[in-house]
Design a protein around this motif. Sequence first.
Motif, PDB file in Angstrom:
ATOM      1  N   ARG A  67      39.503 121.362  29.845  1.00  0.00           N
ATOM      2  CA  ARG A  67      39.808 121.609  28.430  1.00  0.00           C
ATOM      3  C   ARG A  67      38.595 121.205  27.600  1.00  0.00           C
ATOM      4  N   TYR A  77      34.925 108.829  16.187  1.00  0.00           N
ATOM      5  CA  TYR A  77      35.103 110.025  15.363  1.00  0.00           C
ATOM      6  C   TYR A  77      34.780 109.657  13.924  1.00  0.00           C
ATOM      7  N   TYR A  95      36.888 113.172  26.230  1.00  0.00           N
ATOM      8  CA  TYR A  95      38.055 112.297  26.235  1.00  0.00           C
ATOM      9  C   TYR A  95      37.677 110.963  26.867  1.00  0.00           C
ATOM     10  N   ARG A 149      33.047 114.717  29.087  1.00  0.00           N
ATOM     11  CA  ARG A 149      33.569 116.024  28.696  1.00  0.00           C
ATOM     12  C   ARG A 149      34.402 116.574  29.841  1.00  0.00           C
ATOM     13  N   SER A 200      39.642 108.455  29.168  1.00  0.00           N
ATOM     14  CA  SER A 200      40.868 108.566  29.944  1.00  0.00           C
ATOM     15  C   SER A 200      40.962 107.471  30.992  1.00  0.00           C
ATOM     16  N   GLY A 214      36.092 119.452  24.867  1.00  0.00           N
ATOM     17  CA  GLY A 214      35.959 118.165  24.200  1.00  0.00           C
ATOM     18  C   GLY A 214      35.774 117.000  25.152  1.00  0.00           C
ATOM     19  N   ASP A 270      45.118 109.649  28.258  1.00  0.00           N
ATOM     20  CA  ASP A 270      44.022 109.950  27.336  1.00  0.00           C
ATOM     21  C   ASP A 270      44.184 109.105  26.073  1.00  0.00           C
ATOM     22  N   GLU A 306      29.679 113.270  17.784  1.00  0.00           N
ATOM     23  CA  GLU A 306      30.712 114.268  18.089  1.00  0.00           C
ATOM     24  C   GLU A 306      32.039 113.547  18.221  1.00  0.00           C
ATOM     25  N   ASP A 307      33.070 114.085  17.605  1.00  0.00           N
ATOM     26  CA  ASP A 307      34.385 113.453  17.649  1.00  0.00           C
ATOM     27  C   ASP A 307      34.982 113.532  19.054  1.00  0.00           C
ATOM     28  N   ARG A 308      35.515 112.397  19.523  1.00  0.00           N
ATOM     29  CA  ARG A 308      36.301 112.399  20.747  1.00  0.00           C
ATOM     30  C   ARG A 308      37.641 113.082  20.484  1.00  0.00           C
ATOM     31  N   ARG A 309      38.277 113.570  21.542  1.00  0.00           N
ATOM     32  CA  ARG A 309      39.599 114.192  21.430  1.00  0.00           C
ATOM     33  C   ARG A 309      40.679 113.154  21.717  1.00  0.00           C
ATOM     34  N   ARG A 310      41.852 113.362  21.147  1.00  0.00           N
ATOM     35  CA  ARG A 310      42.954 112.414  21.271  1.00  0.00           C
ATOM     36  C   ARG A 310      43.956 112.846  22.339  1.00  0.00           C
TER      37      ARG A 310
END
Length: 524
Positions: free
Chosen positions: A300, A331, A304, A296, A306, A302, A321, A350-354
């Motif tokens: 920002r 996700y 990621y 996390r 990376s 969420g 990312d 929990e959905d990962r962020r793109r």
Amino acid sequence: MKTLGHWLASPWRRSTAAAVVGALPVLAFPAPSLWWFAYVALVPWILLTRTAPTGKRAAYDGWWGGFGFMLAMHHWLLPNLHVFTFVIAALLGVLWAPWGWLVRRLLGGVPSRGRAAAALVVLPSGWLGAELIRSWQGLGGPWGVLGASQWQVEAALRLASVGGVWLLGFLVVAVNTAVAVLVAVRQARVPAVAGLLATAAATCAAWVWSPRPDIDGRVAVAVVQPGVVKGPDSSDRRFDREERLTRQLAGQDVDLVVWGESSVGFDLAARPDLAGRLAALSRETGARILVNVDARRSDRPGIYKSSILIGPGGPTGDRYDKMRLVPFGEYIPARSLLGWATSVGEAAGEDRRRGARQVVMNAGNGLRIGPMVCFETAFPDMTRHLAREGADVLVGQSATSTFQQSWAPRQHASLAALRAAETGRPMVHATLTGVSAVHGPGGAPVGPRLGTGASTTQVYEVPLAHGTTPYVRLGAWPVYAALLVLAGWCSAEGLRALRLRRPAPGPLAPPARTAHGSPARPGR
């Protein structure tokens, strides 16, 4: 034959047979790696589907065959997704229903030479259409596209530099179609032989005229593969093991060190102590280190995944990312509708962020690298973009700890050969756990592979190349050509149907006559 036909008269028996023969192509992929089998693996499926009594039944044969193919290619998901694996395979299998209908339309009954010749082009085009749709990231991505089974064949890799994995898939289906015609349609053997000769000619032409990568230097790239680390505090203990392994590279004059996916389980901005330890490793080895953070973020919201480049002073500011996430693993597509998948398997809670864009990083001494994370190496358009942006080395960071005992690690590692051949750039496939491999600009292996049981480091002398392959310049042109073929065939079939429905002209009416028996004149 009559006995077999009677047995197949049962819809459920026929569907079962279609699923079984549809699964056969998986044997051409790792781990069996029977690459030569790909050229006949579709023949039983084609022979079954062409005998379907109706077009609707042929579409079902295509659907069930696609179900078998997708289930076989993704069977290693069963321990994690359980029953949902069958749901995914059934949904994706629908994409082959039109292909099944095409098989019967072109090869059913006693096809003419013209129909058989058309099948050699239309059926491969229909197959590419199905693969194009299912290659969308939201449907699972291009994992197990048929052309990828040829990753270890030098001639096929040369073809991949011309038209990518798509050209390989087209030719493999064309050969299967020709073999099926030779087996079942005696009167159309001439176009079948002509199709086989045309395929051989295309392969020879690519071998002779396709440009070869020009090697213009080498770099030493070290892969750090810690292996499986389980139990409490696994993230901390994994980092400690990676740190010890990386220290062994001191004095070996390496240019870049690559850690696998999720090699760092903490946000480096929130853990300056870890960032400091990584910077110290960079100073000791004299090389920058590409790590992968799965955490996390503090800057920002969420989680990621990376790729972050570490230099002697800490993170260099180069960060990528992950853009294309694994459905259900990272996700849940349409979570409000399919969120129940978390209750039947190990789907993402929990959905990962793109990420928003791809990044080419400067790894020092003029070396430019293009990072990707795990699943992304299956997408040929991503490596093509990185090559066009000037990457010297493609880097895939991966981890398959959940699937160590399955075929997945070897299937994943094989993709590096295709991506290298397509782009004319070497590719490093570095895993946290799994199979690590390096392939040169033409797709040939470089150095030893690290197997699923390895916990070690390995330095590879990676050849660099310049120049541009036709695939990098032109993109996925076989797909566009296939869509044009399908559009042209559909137009021709539509015109043919209109001509058949148009009523034939009736006999001309006799001329009208006057009361005296003479023909009437116009105007009177």
